[in-house]
Design a protein around this motif. Structure first.
Motif, short mmCIF file in Angstrom:
data_model
loop_
_atom_site.label_atom_id
_atom_site.label_comp_id
_atom_site.label_asym_id
_atom_site.label_seq_id
_atom_site.Cartn_x
_atom_site.Cartn_y
_atom_site.Cartn_z
N VAL A 30 4.99 -6.31 -20.40
CA VAL A 30 5.41 -5.71 -19.12
C VAL A 30 6.45 -4.62 -19.30
O VAL A 30 7.08 -4.21 -18.33
N LEU A 33 6.23 -1.81 -16.95
CA LEU A 33 6.22 -2.15 -15.53
C LEU A 33 7.61 -2.28 -14.92
O LEU A 33 7.77 -2.14 -13.71
N GLN A 219 6.97 -1.36 -11.11
CA GLN A 219 5.57 -1.35 -10.69
C GLN A 219 5.14 -2.80 -10.41
O GLN A 219 4.71 -3.52 -11.30
N TRP A 220 5.29 -3.22 -9.14
CA TRP A 220 5.03 -4.60 -8.78
C TRP A 220 3.53 -4.90 -8.85
O TRP A 220 2.70 -4.09 -8.45
N SER A 221 3.23 -6.09 -9.38
CA SER A 221 1.85 -6.55 -9.49
C SER A 221 1.88 -8.06 -9.73
O SER A 221 2.93 -8.65 -9.99
N TRP A 222 0.69 -8.68 -9.62
CA TRP A 222 0.62 -10.11 -9.91
C TRP A 222 0.94 -10.39 -11.37
O TRP A 222 1.49 -11.43 -11.71
N LYS A 223 0.60 -9.48 -12.24
CA LYS A 223 0.90 -9.63 -13.66
C LYS A 223 2.40 -9.68 -13.89
O LYS A 223 2.90 -10.54 -14.62
N LEU A 224 3.13 -8.79 -13.24
CA LEU A 224 4.58 -8.77 -13.38
C LEU A 224 5.20 -10.01 -12.74
O LEU A 224 6.14 -10.61 -13.30
N ALA A 225 4.69 -10.43 -11.58
CA ALA A 225 5.22 -11.62 -10.91
C ALA A 225 5.06 -12.86 -11.79
O ALA A 225 5.97 -13.67 -11.92
#
Length: 299
Positions: A30, A33, A219-225
């Motif tokens: 990440v 991100l 860069q928010w995303s489900w991967k980052l969460a």
């Protein structure tokens, strides 16, 4: 008083490197991100929220935290504010093999810091154990070919990781000093929350500086969460709990050798993602690392 290395303590000291290896892999995944220091701040903010229902009493006026605020501020700086931020910064510009190679110097760094600043006695077998484990790490990092290690070159990220290693050595030795209020020391969640409370102040200040210098937007995303949840629960709360107990039981010199399992686990996790099976040199490296642990812990 330090105890003998038992199977239960060994498992705790093995769990921490396993989770920290996952932290390095996820941090690399990440790194485009979220800015590195911001990642560190969000990680510990989530850990704070997780621990607050378990040990919120430590923040009260008469808990003993505020009368010992200097110690917890220092622990928060070394273990929360500096170490992880420097590691995430290292992963921005340095290759994973360089970062883990520099981090593999921790056992030797632990011995030097303990001898110079904490009056610790270093035995010959501890030095031999640290060297054996380091040899195992080098074997993994070179994938069984020493020529690959000779071709390595240090970059700015490696310097960050070296500073992180020194910070962690001081943090580990500080953990072993019995200077905390008994009530806080006896409650692992309160002990960690006390460190995080001050660590967030350090990390928050560093994050403000990072953004003032023009950090890239998140860069928010489900991967980052998902990554944030993992680094907050596993490498932060669970790993720090396991490492703290191990340090208190067997001391920093013995526990420090276990940190060499981190690059081994990181290599295995990386090869799993690439679909590669462990090679013979993985088994040889594991034997060297475990052998170094046993030599260091032997009385």
């Amino acid at each position: 008083m330090q105890q003998r290395l038992t199977l239960r303590t060994a498992l705790l000291l093995t769990l921490a490197p396993l989770l920290w290896a996952g932290n390095a892999v996820v941090g690399r995944m990440v790194h485009t991100l979220v800015p590195p220091i911001t990642l560190n701040f969000i990680r510990w903010a989530l850990a704070f929220v997780i621990l607050l229902p378990l040990a919120g009493w430590v923040l009260k006026r008469h808990s003993g935290l505020w009368s010992h605020w200097r110690r917890f501020a220092m622990l928060g700086l070394l273990g929360v504010g500096l170490y992880n931020a420097l590691q995430y910064m290292a992963l921005q510009t340095s290759s994973p093999i360089n970062v883990t190679l520099v981090g593999a110097s921790l056992p030797m760094c632990m011995l030097v810091v303990g001898a110079l600043f904490f009056g610790a006695q270093v035995s010959r077998q501890q030095v031999v154990g640290a060297l054996l484990s380091l040899a195992g790490v080098l074997l993994v990092l070179g994938r069984g070919e020493w020529q690959q290690l000779l071709a390595l070159r240090l970059v700015l990220g490696d310097v960050f990781m070296l500073l992180a290693t020194v910070s962690w050595a001081f943090y580990s030795w500080s953990l072993a000093q019995p200077k905390d209020p008994a009530a806080i020391r006896a409650d692992w969640a309160a002990f960690l929350l006390a460190q995080i409370s001050f660590g967030l102040l350090w990390s928050g200040s560093m994050t403000a500086v990072e953004w003032s210098l023009g950090a890239a937007p998140i860069q928010w995303s489900w991967k980052l969460a998902a990554a944030l949840v993992f680094v907050a629960v596993g490498p932060a709360v669970l790993a720090y709990r396991a490492w703290g107990v191990g340090i208190q039981r067997v001391g920093p010199n013995v526990a420090g050798v276990f940190i060499n399992l981190t690059p081994l686990f990181a290599t295995v996790l990386s090869t799993m993602f690439l679909g590669e099976w462990p090679q013979l040199y993985h088994l040889l490296a594991f034997a060297l690392i475990v052998g170094g642990i046993l030599v260091s812990a032997r009385r």
